[in-house]
Each structure stands twice: as structure tokens, then as C-alpha cells.
Write a protein that holds these residues in place. Structure first.
Motif, PDB file in Angstrom:
ATOM      1  N   GLN A  99       2.407  -5.876 -12.678  1.00  0.00           N
ATOM      2  CA  GLN A  99       3.690  -5.409 -12.161  1.00  0.00           C
ATOM      3  C   GLN A  99       3.787  -5.618 -10.656  1.00  0.00           C
ATOM      4  N   HIS A 100       2.683  -5.422  -9.948  1.00  0.00           N
ATOM      5  CA  HIS A 100       2.706  -5.626  -8.496  1.00  0.00           C
ATOM      6  C   HIS A 100       2.829  -7.103  -8.138  1.00  0.00           C
ATOM      7  N   ILE A 101       2.228  -7.945  -8.935  1.00  0.00           N
ATOM      8  CA  ILE A 101       2.387  -9.392  -8.705  1.00  0.00           C
ATOM      9  C   ILE A 101       3.843  -9.786  -8.946  1.00  0.00           C
ATOM     10  N   ASP A 102       4.418  -9.261 -10.033  1.00  0.00           N
ATOM     11  CA  ASP A 102       5.833  -9.532 -10.321  1.00  0.00           C
ATOM     12  C   ASP A 102       6.727  -8.991  -9.202  1.00  0.00           C
ATOM     13  N   TRP A 103       6.368  -7.816  -8.684  1.00  0.00           N
ATOM     14  CA  TRP A 103       7.117  -7.197  -7.584  1.00  0.00           C
ATOM     15  C   TRP A 103       7.130  -8.130  -6.369  1.00  0.00           C
ATOM     16  N   MET A 104       5.959  -8.652  -6.023  1.00  0.00           N
ATOM     17  CA  MET A 104       5.869  -9.539  -4.859  1.00  0.00           C
ATOM     18  C   MET A 104       6.616 -10.845  -5.091  1.00  0.00           C
ATOM     19  N   ASN A 105       6.528 -11.371  -6.305  1.00  0.00           N
ATOM     20  CA  ASN A 105       7.260 -12.613  -6.613  1.00  0.00           C
ATOM     21  C   ASN A 105       8.766 -12.393  -6.506  1.00  0.00           C
ATOM     22  N   ALA A 106       9.239 -11.238  -6.974  1.00  0.00           N
ATOM     23  CA  ALA A 106      10.673 -10.929  -6.880  1.00  0.00           C
ATOM     24  C   ALA A 106      11.102 -10.759  -5.436  1.00  0.00           C
ATOM     25  N   LEU A 107      10.243 -10.146  -4.624  1.00  0.00           N
ATOM     26  CA  LEU A 107      10.561  -9.978  -3.194  1.00  0.00           C
ATOM     27  C   LEU A 107      10.679 -11.332  -2.510  1.00  0.00           C
ATOM     28  N   GLU A 116      19.941  -9.321  -4.563  1.00  0.00           N
ATOM     29  CA  GLU A 116      19.551  -7.913  -4.432  1.00  0.00           C
ATOM     30  C   GLU A 116      18.135  -7.701  -4.952  1.00  0.00           C
ATOM     31  N   PHE A 117      17.359  -6.943  -4.175  1.00  0.00           N
ATOM     32  CA  PHE A 117      16.001  -6.605  -4.599  1.00  0.00           C
ATOM     33  C   PHE A 117      16.073  -5.315  -5.415  1.00  0.00           C
ATOM     34  N   LYS A 118      15.818  -5.412  -6.708  1.00  0.00           N
ATOM     35  CA  LYS A 118      16.020  -4.294  -7.628  1.00  0.00           C
ATOM     36  C   LYS A 118      14.739  -3.515  -7.942  1.00  0.00           C
ATOM     37  N   TYR A 119      13.652  -3.884  -7.278  1.00  0.00           N
ATOM     38  CA  TYR A 119      12.389  -3.202  -7.517  1.00  0.00           C
ATOM     39  C   TYR A 119      12.243  -2.015  -6.563  1.00  0.00           C
ATOM     40  N   PRO A 120      11.401  -1.020  -6.892  1.00  0.00           N
ATOM     41  CA  PRO A 120      11.252   0.155  -6.018  1.00  0.00           C
ATOM     42  C   PRO A 120      10.609  -0.182  -4.684  1.00  0.00           C
ATOM     43  N   THR A 121      11.029   0.523  -3.648  1.00  0.00           N
ATOM     44  CA  THR A 121      10.422   0.382  -2.317  1.00  0.00           C
ATOM     45  C   THR A 121      10.004   1.749  -1.784  1.00  0.00           C
ATOM     46  N   GLU A 122       9.873   2.728  -2.674  1.00  0.00           N
ATOM     47  CA  GLU A 122       9.387   4.061  -2.311  1.00  0.00           C
ATOM     48  C   GLU A 122       8.395   4.527  -3.373  1.00  0.00           C
ATOM     49  N   LEU A 123       7.358   5.228  -2.933  1.00  0.00           N
ATOM     50  CA  LEU A 123       6.328   5.694  -3.862  1.00  0.00           C
ATOM     51  C   LEU A 123       6.905   6.586  -4.964  1.00  0.00           C
ATOM     52  N   LYS A 124       7.870   7.425  -4.613  1.00  0.00           N
ATOM     53  CA  LYS A 124       8.401   8.366  -5.597  1.00  0.00           C
ATOM     54  C   LYS A 124       9.113   7.672  -6.753  1.00  0.00           C
ATOM     55  N   ASN A 125       9.527   6.419  -6.538  1.00  0.00           N
ATOM     56  CA  ASN A 125      10.221   5.669  -7.588  1.00  0.00           C
ATOM     57  C   ASN A 125       9.308   4.683  -8.310  1.00  0.00           C
ATOM     58  N   CYS A 126       8.053   4.660  -7.919  1.00  0.00           N
ATOM     59  CA  CYS A 126       7.104   3.695  -8.492  1.00  0.00           C
ATOM     60  C   CYS A 126       6.452   4.262  -9.746  1.00  0.00           C
ATOM     61  N   LYS A 127       6.521   3.540 -10.844  1.00  0.00           N
ATOM     62  CA  LYS A 127       5.939   4.009 -12.107  1.00  0.00           C
ATOM     63  C   LYS A 127       4.418   4.137 -12.017  1.00  0.00           C
ATOM     64  N   PHE A 128       3.797   3.253 -11.265  1.00  0.00           N
ATOM     65  CA  PHE A 128       2.351   3.328 -11.104  1.00  0.00           C
ATOM     66  C   PHE A 128       1.970   4.593 -10.351  1.00  0.00           C
ATOM     67  N   SER A 129       2.717   4.932  -9.324  1.00  0.00           N
ATOM     68  CA  SER A 129       2.467   6.159  -8.576  1.00  0.00           C
ATOM     69  C   SER A 129       2.678   7.382  -9.471  1.00  0.00           C
TER      70      SER A 129
END
Length: 285
Positions: A99-107, A116-129
Motif C-alpha cells: 500500500q505504501h508503494i502504491d501510495w508513493m506511485n500515486a503521489l 487530485e491526490f486521493k490517498y491519506p496524508t495524515e496518520l489519523k486517516n491511514c489504515k496502517f496507523s
């Protein structure tokens, strides 16, 4: 006189003590009378498979020339073993790593191509967190390693915010340059941390052999357990029979229990009966 006799009987019962050999299956503590413990072994690789289908039967092992059946205790009583749990956590970690690799590729895609960047950019919204916050284990090293992700993820999100701000202000070239400079180092830090946690879990996936005896000399069978705890001395007053209260509602695991020992500031000890564990004779070729 009868009242005095009853009080004496109750006092004697309350003072009865039992030495219990305790061990863990993942986060559950089990115990059996220490008199049934013959020895402990670590040569799990010496277990030989046999063509017999029986719940929890892992195979046989030789003890001083005697062929001894080996049972995976967790699978025998229908609970999740430590190895099962660790494999599940490793699968989760690999999922979140991807998921983090996909996150970076999307960024990178939105910085270089717009959108638009639709992935989370805050810890509180991160599923892994969120997963880490609800995850608990007795393994303090594992918990410490998982806690390291907070700082790394926060740095990742702050980088994303800078990149998106640069792009939105018209400094796309500067954003792309920063992206290429940060991407390798940031992803590598995360990959290294994921690898450390997975390697720690894999190193901890080992079991111990507990040889059980009836006569103090001959092994009746051996149990594969996750982790040895200690020999604990319990009072009779700390015991609750398995046919009482909530324990009576337990299904498979309840079938092998005599009861539970409870003590403040200590894990409950599920006290099992070796005869109940063998609800049918174990036969090996």
C-alpha cells in the motif's frame, strides 16, 4: 460442633496448593499439574510425519527409543497458535508495505501529471496507523518496532504536503526534483522497517516440545507449545471449575479444561486435563 467441622474443612480446602506448569499459546496462558511434566525439548525438526489423520497430530518423535506422538496443542484444542498469528501479522505487514508503494506511485503520478491526490496524508486517516493502534502483543520488541512507523510515516506525509504545495503554486519542476531526491530514501526507510519487523516475527516462529507423563518415567505424548512461562503455585481459592459460570459456555477449548486459576495482576491460567486432551486414543503406525 458440625459448624466448626465445616469451617475447618473449608479452611483446609482454601489452604490447598497446587503447583502448575504454565505456558503460553499466543496470549493465552495454559497450565497442567507439574507432576505430569517429564521434560522439555527443542528438537522440533526431529518430528517425523505419519500417515494418520487426527486433529492436531504433527507426527512422532523418539524419546530414549520410545516412539512418542506429538500434538500441536493449539490445533488440538481449537485455538490460534503463535505461528498462525505471526504468519497472519506478516501477511498484514506485506499488504501495508505494498500500500505504501502504491501510495508513493500515486503521489508521483499527480506531481508529474496533475490531478487530485486521493490517498491519506495524515496518520489519523491511514489504515496502517489504525491497524497498529488496535494491535497488541506481549512481544515488547515487536511493539517497539511497530511504534517506529509513526515517525517515518509522519515524515512521508510531510513530504507529500510539501510536494503538493509546490505543484499547486506552479513550481512543478522543483516538486519533481524534490520527489526524485526523496523517493528513494523515503521508500528505503519504510522498506527497511517493514523488513526488520517481518524478520523479527520469523525469528520468533519457534515452538517447544513438552513431554507429558503419567508415571514420571515414560512419556505419554509430547505437546508443541509456543512459549514456556513458569511453575506457579496456586491456592484452591483461586480456582474456578470449568462447569461453572462463563467457562461452561466455552466450546472446544472448554472440553479439555478442568477450570481456571485467576489471580490479580496476572494472566488467567486455563488449567487443562491431560485425559480430556486425549478425547480418543492416539494411534500411530
Amino acid at each position: 460442633m458440625a459448624l466448626h467441622s465445616a469451617q475447618t474443612t473449608n479452611a483446609t480446602k482454601a489452604s490447598e496448593k497446587r503447583q502448575v506448569f504454565t505456558f503460553f499459546i499466543e496470549d493465552m496462558m495454559f497450565g497442567l499439574n507439574v507432576d505430569y511434566v517429564l521434560m522439555l525439548g527443542q528438537d522440533v525438526d526431529a518430528i517425523q510425519k505419519v500417515p494418520v489423520e487426527e486433529r492436531g497430530l504433527k507426527g512422532v518423535i523418539k524419546y530414549q527409543g520410545i516412539v512418542v506422538p506429538v500434538l500441536d496443542f493449539a490445533h488440538r484444542v481449537g485455538v490460534t497458535s503463535g505461528i498462525d498469528s505471526k504468519l497472519a501479522v506478516i501477511d498484514e505487514l506485506r499488504h501495508y508495505e505494498q500500500q505504501h508503494i502504491d501510495w508513493m506511485n500515486a503521489l508521483e503520478a499527480v506531481i508529474t501529471g496533475g490531478g487530485e491526490f486521493k490517498y491519506p496524508t495524515e496518520l489519523k486517516n491511514c489504515k496502517f496507523s489504525q491497524w497498529r493502534k488496535q494491535f497488541h502483543a506481549r512481544d515488547e520488541t515487536l511493539m517497539d518496532l511497530l511504534a517506529l512507523f509513526d515517525v517515518n510515516q509522519q515524515a512521508l506525509y510531510e513530504t507529500a504536503e510539501r510536494l503538493l504545495t509546490l505543484r499547486d503554486s506552479g513550481n512543478t519542476d522543483e516538486a519533481i526534483e524534490l520527489l526524485h531526491r526523496e523517493r528513494g530514501a523515503t521508500i528505503q526507510r519504510m522498506k527497511t522497517l517493514f523488513s526488520r519487523v517481518i524478520e523479527h516475527l520469523q525469528a520468533a516462529m519457534r515452538q517447544v516440545l513438552l513431554f507429558v507423563t503419567d508415571d514420571g518415567k515414560t512419556p505419554r505424548f509430547a505437546l508443541l507449545i509456543d512459549e514456556i512461562n513458569d511453575v506457579v503455585t496456586y491456592d484452591a481459592s483461586e480456582f474456578q471449575a470449568s462447569n461453572a459460570g462463563a467457562l461452561a459456555q466455552l466450546s472446544q477449548i472448554g472440553k479439555v479444561l478442568d477450570g481456571i486459576y485467576t489471580r490479580d495482576n496476572s494472566p488467567d491460567c486455563l488449567y487443562f486435563n491431560i485425559d480430556k486432551l486425549i478425547d480418543e486414543p492416539i494411534t500411530v503406525a
